[in-house]
Design an enzyme around this catalytic site. Structure first.
Site, PDB file in Angstrom:
ATOM      1  N   SER A  17      27.261  47.719  19.692  1.00 40.29           N
ATOM      2  CA  SER A  17      26.313  48.177  20.721  1.00 40.29           C
ATOM      3  C   SER A  17      26.541  49.644  21.041  1.00 40.29           C
ATOM      4  O   SER A  17      25.595  50.427  21.125  1.00 40.29           O
ATOM      5  CB  SER A  17      26.477  47.343  21.998  1.00 40.29           C
ATOM      6  OG  SER A  17      26.247  45.978  21.739  1.00 40.29           O
ATOM      7  N   ARG A  40      28.362  53.076  29.024  1.00 39.31           N
ATOM      8  CA  ARG A  40      28.492  51.704  29.525  1.00 39.31           C
ATOM      9  C   ARG A  40      27.343  51.346  30.459  1.00 39.31           C
ATOM     10  O   ARG A  40      26.883  50.200  30.480  1.00 39.31           O
ATOM     11  CB  ARG A  40      29.854  51.463  30.185  1.00 39.31           C
ATOM     12  CG  ARG A  40      30.122  49.969  30.490  1.00 39.31           C
ATOM     13  CD  ARG A  40      31.575  49.659  30.763  1.00 39.31           C
ATOM     14  NE  ARG A  40      32.369  49.735  29.560  1.00 39.31           N
ATOM     15  CZ  ARG A  40      32.495  48.731  28.669  1.00 39.31           C
ATOM     16  NH1 ARG A  40      31.891  47.574  28.874  1.00 39.31           N
ATOM     17  NH2 ARG A  40      33.218  48.881  27.593  1.00 39.31           N
ATOM     18  N   HIS A  43      24.650  50.475  28.175  1.00 38.98           N
ATOM     19  CA  HIS A  43      25.010  49.178  27.592  1.00 38.98           C
ATOM     20  C   HIS A  43      24.650  48.035  28.535  1.00 38.98           C
ATOM     21  O   HIS A  43      24.179  46.977  28.116  1.00 38.98           O
ATOM     22  CB  HIS A  43      26.520  49.184  27.300  1.00 38.98           C
ATOM     23  CG  HIS A  43      27.064  47.915  26.741  1.00 38.98           C
ATOM     24  ND1 HIS A  43      27.822  47.053  27.485  1.00 38.98           N
ATOM     25  CD2 HIS A  43      26.960  47.353  25.517  1.00 38.98           C
ATOM     26  CE1 HIS A  43      28.162  46.012  26.726  1.00 38.98           C
ATOM     27  NE2 HIS A  43      27.657  46.172  25.537  1.00 38.98           N
TER      28      HIS A  43
END
Lengths: 214, 214
Positions: A17, A40, A43
């Site tokens: 990812s 993040r 993500h």
């Protein structure tokens, strides 16, 4: 439609990812040292807006990491954010995660003052006697109260993660926090959320984990 | 910059937010009957993409409301989603919220099979003997496993909320679920999250609360 699944081992999904995120970010400019946090957030949300809306005060990441190493605890404004923070990783440094939103005394104060429970929960947090990181992912009224407590010299947070989401005073509450001298990580604009608040905390914790491995 | 806060009473913040969302949606076409869900997803994320990416199978909302009235329980794939669902509102109809992600037997199965805990947690949920709604906000592997269990005739969910977020098999896992005969609410594409999964559950619960007031 023929649906095809990519074959990725469970332990490799996150790395894959982040590869995709890095590739799609291309040459989008990010503040050096903030990349693990920005990525993040993307993500967690699949929303590349976070590459643009995240604002960091000078040295915020270094100061946040130092605070965690000093055993700082994290105060959130939702049980969801509390549930999402990696409490084991934080406990290794001595910190705990607090959310006072469901406490009876907070509900009572909110009722008495005609304020939000989020505001009352910040007043309760101000009484904690330890280094503190605030992770606000929901209530702009919590962020406004933090601004007041900071300006009155009643609290001195090591970091404010200001990422409430929504439409009423959300934008303004973030601008207020950015006027203080407190280190901050803020998602400018309307976006944010409990998931983003938790994920910024985790990004910081994982940065320490990774640097510890070196 | 001069920051100005709008004066809104605590009890009126949500209504004011929905007013703004409704105004900004303008004449964006929404499927009749799905508006409270779409608007709450936007409220939770400040992301108007949900006006376009949410897909509802025929009669999904009515079927979901009936399931809750029948005492359906909700299974989630994260503790965050579990924390975010209004459990009191669900319990009034007899249902509970389950998340098996942290269970030792789930961890053991995942290790033994080399699969994700999300997949193993769906296997555990398949053994529950009650009407079920699945609210998947994180793991596409959970959604893929639900697809398999449905196709094998081993489960018959009353609703699948398929809103995992991310970059690896997220898009495909949602398309798979939309190929089944199971009622679904899916956020097509990469977006979603535990917050979105919880908010769709809550939107359904609040629809029942409001219709109960009439």
């Amino acid at each position: 439609m023929k649906v095809e699944l990519e074959k990725v081992l469970p332990g490799e999904i996150e790395a894959r990812s982040f590869e995709i995120i890095t590739k799609e970010l291309g040459d989008t400019p990010l503040v050096p040292g903030t990349e693990p946090i920005v990525k993040r957030c993307i993500h967690t949300s699949a929303d590349f807006d976070y590459a643009k809306n995240l604002c960091f005060s000078e040295g915020a990441v270094e100061k946040a990491l130092a605070a965690i190493k000093d055993g700082a605890s994290i105060v959130t404004d939702t049980q969801m954010a509390k549930a999402g923070i990696n409490k084991k990783a934080l406990e290794r440094f001595g910190g705990s995660v607090y959310c006072f939103m469901s406490d009876p005394d907070v509900a009572a104060q909110a009722k008495e003052e005609g304020c939000t429970r989020a505001k009352a929960s910040m007043d309760k947090a101000a009484k904690l006697d330890c280094p503190l990181i605030f992770a606000i992912g929901n209530a702009p009224t919590a962020l406004v109260r933090l601004y007041e407590l900071i300006e009155e010299g009643r609290i001195d947070p090591r970091l404010v993660i200001g990422v409430p989401v929504g439409f009423v005073n959300v934008v303004a509450s973030k601008e207020l926090i950015m006027e203080t001298q407190t280190p901050y990580i803020v998602a400018r604009g309307r976006k944010g959320g409990s998931n983003i608040a938790a994920c910024i905390c985790n990004a910081l914790l994982y940065m320490l984990k990774e640097s510890g491995r070196e």
